[in-house]
Design a protein around this motif. Structure first.
Motif, PDB file in Angstrom:
ATOM      1  N   VAL A 191       9.791   3.426  33.308  1.00 22.99           N
ATOM      2  CA  VAL A 191       8.447   3.664  32.800  1.00 22.99           C
ATOM      3  C   VAL A 191       7.446   2.627  33.313  1.00 22.99           C
ATOM      4  CG1 VAL A 191       8.563   2.363  30.638  1.00 22.99           C
ATOM      5  CG2 VAL A 191       7.258   4.464  30.738  1.00 22.99           C
ATOM      6  N   LYS A 192       7.905   1.440  33.671  1.00 21.13           N
ATOM      7  CA  LYS A 192       7.007   0.409  34.190  1.00 21.13           C
ATOM      8  C   LYS A 192       6.384   0.856  35.513  1.00 21.13           C
ATOM      9  CE  LYS A 192       9.622  -3.248  32.043  1.00 21.13           C
ATOM     10  NZ  LYS A 192      10.525  -4.372  32.240  1.00 21.13           N
ATOM     11  N   TRP A 193       7.172   1.543  36.333  1.00 24.05           N
ATOM     12  CA  TRP A 193       6.661   1.995  37.627  1.00 24.05           C
ATOM     13  C   TRP A 193       5.635   3.113  37.457  1.00 24.05           C
ATOM     14  CZ3 TRP A 193       7.312  -1.396  41.125  1.00 24.05           C
ATOM     15  CH2 TRP A 193       8.447  -2.190  41.132  1.00 24.05           C
ATOM     16  N   VAL A 194       5.851   3.960  36.474  1.00 16.57           N
ATOM     17  CA  VAL A 194       4.888   5.028  36.194  1.00 16.57           C
ATOM     18  C   VAL A 194       3.566   4.422  35.732  1.00 16.57           C
ATOM     19  CG1 VAL A 194       4.412   7.039  34.748  1.00 16.57           C
ATOM     20  CG2 VAL A 194       6.705   6.675  35.658  1.00 16.57           C
ATOM     21  N   LEU A 195       3.629   3.436  34.833  1.00 15.99           N
ATOM     22  CA  LEU A 195       2.420   2.752  34.369  1.00 15.99           C
ATOM     23  C   LEU A 195       1.706   2.071  35.530  1.00 15.99           C
ATOM     24  CD1 LEU A 195       0.592   1.803  32.052  1.00 15.99           C
ATOM     25  CD2 LEU A 195       2.124  -0.167  31.804  1.00 15.99           C
ATOM     26  N   LEU A 196       2.444   1.406  36.379  1.00 15.94           N
ATOM     27  CA  LEU A 196       1.840   0.761  37.547  1.00 15.94           C
ATOM     28  C   LEU A 196       1.171   1.797  38.452  1.00 15.94           C
ATOM     29  CD1 LEU A 196       1.440  -1.855  39.189  1.00 15.94           C
ATOM     30  CD2 LEU A 196       3.598  -1.305  40.340  1.00 15.94           C
ATOM     31  N   GLY A 197       1.805   2.950  38.616  1.00 17.29           N
ATOM     32  CA  GLY A 197       1.226   4.013  39.426  1.00 17.29           C
ATOM     33  C   GLY A 197      -0.087   4.525  38.844  1.00 17.29           C
ATOM     34  N   PHE A 198      -0.144   4.718  37.526  1.00 10.69           N
ATOM     35  CA  PHE A 198      -1.385   5.154  36.887  1.00 10.69           C
ATOM     36  C   PHE A 198      -2.493   4.123  37.047  1.00 10.69           C
ATOM     37  CE2 PHE A 198       1.123   8.160  34.172  1.00 10.69           C
ATOM     38  CZ  PHE A 198       0.441   9.299  34.565  1.00 10.69           C
ATOM     39  N   ILE A 199      -2.168   2.862  36.853  1.00 11.74           N
ATOM     40  CA  ILE A 199      -3.176   1.803  36.985  1.00 11.74           C
ATOM     41  C   ILE A 199      -3.692   1.735  38.417  1.00 11.74           C
ATOM     42  CG2 ILE A 199      -3.514  -0.696  36.909  1.00 11.74           C
ATOM     43  CD1 ILE A 199      -1.601  -0.728  34.500  1.00 11.74           C
ATOM     44  N   LEU A 200      -2.799   1.821  39.394  1.00 19.58           N
ATOM     45  CA  LEU A 200      -3.238   1.805  40.795  1.00 19.58           C
ATOM     46  C   LEU A 200      -4.093   3.022  41.126  1.00 19.58           C
ATOM     47  CD1 LEU A 200      -0.038   0.511  42.598  1.00 19.58           C
ATOM     48  CD2 LEU A 200      -2.202  -0.708  42.246  1.00 19.58           C
ATOM     49  N   PHE A 201      -3.741   4.176  40.590  1.00 23.19           N
ATOM     50  CA  PHE A 201      -4.520   5.385  40.828  1.00 23.19           C
ATOM     51  C   PHE A 201      -5.923   5.261  40.255  1.00 23.19           C
ATOM     52  CE2 PHE A 201      -5.809   9.709  39.501  1.00 23.19           C
ATOM     53  CZ  PHE A 201      -5.905  10.280  40.761  1.00 23.19           C
ATOM     54  N   ILE A 202      -6.047   4.726  39.045  1.00 22.81           N
ATOM     55  CA  ILE A 202      -7.363   4.549  38.430  1.00 22.81           C
ATOM     56  C   ILE A 202      -8.189   3.530  39.215  1.00 22.81           C
ATOM     57  CG2 ILE A 202      -8.531   3.677  36.359  1.00 22.81           C
ATOM     58  CD1 ILE A 202      -6.258   5.016  34.745  1.00 22.81           C
ATOM     59  N   LEU A 203      -7.555   2.446  39.647  1.00 24.57           N
ATOM     60  CA  LEU A 203      -8.267   1.469  40.478  1.00 24.57           C
ATOM     61  C   LEU A 203      -8.723   2.091  41.797  1.00 24.57           C
ATOM     62  CD1 LEU A 203      -6.126  -1.744  39.923  1.00 24.57           C
ATOM     63  CD2 LEU A 203      -8.432  -1.300  39.095  1.00 24.57           C
ATOM     64  N   PHE A 204      -7.885   2.943  42.374  1.00 25.48           N
ATOM     65  CA  PHE A 204      -8.248   3.633  43.597  1.00 25.48           C
ATOM     66  C   PHE A 204      -9.460   4.544  43.385  1.00 25.48           C
ATOM     67  CE2 PHE A 204      -7.565   7.280  46.519  1.00 25.48           C
ATOM     68  CZ  PHE A 204      -7.753   6.591  47.718  1.00 25.48           C
ATOM     69  N   LEU A 205      -9.503   5.239  42.245  1.00 24.13           N
ATOM     70  CA  LEU A 205     -10.656   6.090  41.941  1.00 24.13           C
ATOM     71  C   LEU A 205     -11.934   5.273  41.793  1.00 24.13           C
ATOM     72  CD1 LEU A 205      -9.155   8.671  39.428  1.00 24.13           C
ATOM     73  CD2 LEU A 205      -9.791   9.045  41.813  1.00 24.13           C
ATOM     74  N   PHE A 206     -11.850   4.119  41.115  1.00 26.41           N
ATOM     75  CA  PHE A 206     -13.020   3.254  40.986  1.00 26.41           C
ATOM     76  C   PHE A 206     -13.462   2.720  42.349  1.00 26.41           C
ATOM     77  CE2 PHE A 206     -11.953   2.774  36.404  1.00 26.41           C
ATOM     78  CZ  PHE A 206     -13.192   3.179  35.908  1.00 26.41           C
ATOM     79  N   LEU A 207     -12.511   2.405  43.202  1.00 23.06           N
ATOM     80  CA  LEU A 207     -12.845   1.924  44.548  1.00 23.06           C
ATOM     81  C   LEU A 207     -13.578   3.005  45.334  1.00 23.06           C
ATOM     82  CD1 LEU A 207     -12.484  -0.322  46.712  1.00 23.06           C
ATOM     83  CD2 LEU A 207     -10.399   0.879  47.388  1.00 23.06           C
ATOM     84  N   ILE A 208     -13.080   4.227  45.269  1.00 23.02           N
ATOM     85  CA  ILE A 208     -13.742   5.341  45.951  1.00 23.02           C
ATOM     86  C   ILE A 208     -15.157   5.533  45.394  1.00 23.02           C
ATOM     87  CG2 ILE A 208     -13.708   7.842  46.243  1.00 23.02           C
ATOM     88  CD1 ILE A 208     -10.691   7.677  46.417  1.00 23.02           C
ATOM     89  N   LYS A 209     -15.291   5.459  44.081  1.00 25.10           N
ATOM     90  CA  LYS A 209     -16.593   5.649  43.452  1.00 25.10           C
ATOM     91  C   LYS A 209     -17.604   4.597  43.923  1.00 25.10           C
ATOM     92  CE  LYS A 209     -18.764   5.800  38.917  1.00 25.10           C
ATOM     93  NZ  LYS A 209     -18.565   5.674  37.483  1.00 25.10           N
ATOM     94  N   THR A 210     -17.163   3.345  43.997  1.00 26.62           N
ATOM     95  CA  THR A 210     -18.097   2.293  44.437  1.00 26.62           C
ATOM     96  C   THR A 210     -18.434   2.415  45.908  1.00 26.62           C
ATOM     97  OG1 THR A 210     -16.235   0.770  44.764  1.00 26.62           O
ATOM     98  CG2 THR A 210     -17.394   0.648  42.662  1.00 26.62           C
ATOM     99  N   VAL A 211     -17.509   2.844  46.729  1.00 25.84           N
ATOM    100  CA  VAL A 211     -17.762   3.003  48.160  1.00 25.84           C
ATOM    101  C   VAL A 211     -18.739   4.152  48.384  1.00 25.84           C
ATOM    102  CG1 VAL A 211     -16.710   3.674  50.367  1.00 25.84           C
ATOM    103  CG2 VAL A 211     -15.625   1.952  48.923  1.00 25.84           C
ATOM    104  N   ILE A 212     -18.577   5.253  47.673  1.00 27.27           N
ATOM    105  CA  ILE A 212     -19.442   6.418  47.839  1.00 27.27           C
ATOM    106  C   ILE A 212     -20.855   6.109  47.343  1.00 27.27           C
ATOM    107  CG2 ILE A 212     -19.856   8.773  47.032  1.00 27.27           C
ATOM    108  CD1 ILE A 212     -16.869   9.245  47.201  1.00 27.27           C
ATOM    109  N   LYS A 213     -21.000   5.327  46.269  1.00 28.88           N
ATOM    110  CA  LYS A 213     -22.317   5.002  45.754  1.00 28.88           C
ATOM    111  C   LYS A 213     -23.136   4.189  46.751  1.00 28.88           C
ATOM    112  CE  LYS A 213     -22.732   5.124  40.829  1.00 28.88           C
ATOM    113  NZ  LYS A 213     -22.939   4.356  39.613  1.00 28.88           N
ATOM    114  N   GLU A 214     -22.493   3.348  47.507  1.00 25.00           N
ATOM    115  CA  GLU A 214     -23.217   2.496  48.474  1.00 25.00           C
ATOM    116  C   GLU A 214     -23.533   3.293  49.677  1.00 25.00           C
ATOM    117  OE1 GLU A 214     -20.710  -0.775  49.355  1.00 25.00           O
ATOM    118  OE2 GLU A 214     -20.821  -1.579  47.353  1.00 25.00           O
TER     119      GLU A 214
END
Length: 62
Positions: A39-62
């Motif tokens: 379950v730790k790997w699944v949690l890490l995967g979700f956190i990385l996915f959410i961080l990836f979405l925020f990264l995409i959002k900030t890149v697209i806004k600029e």
């Protein structure tokens, strides 16, 4: 806002509930280790996915 009796009841309930949770978790700790092994790997995967979405959002806004 709350009467003295209500506050005392809430405090007693919270303490009793936390103690019960603690003892039930300790009782089932071995089962949790077997059942939720990866379950730790699944949690890490979700956190990385959410961080990836925020990264995409900030890149697209600029």
């Amino acid at each position: 806002m709350f009467s003295k009796g209500q506050t005392l009841f809430a405090l007693a309930f919270a303490i009793t509930f936390i103690i019960a949770l603690f003892f039930m978790y300790r009782k089932d700790a071995n089962v949790h280790k077997k059942t939720y092994k990866g379950v730790k790997w699944v949690l890490l995967g979700f956190i990385l996915f959410i961080l990836f979405l925020f990264l995409i959002k900030t890149v697209i806004k600029e």
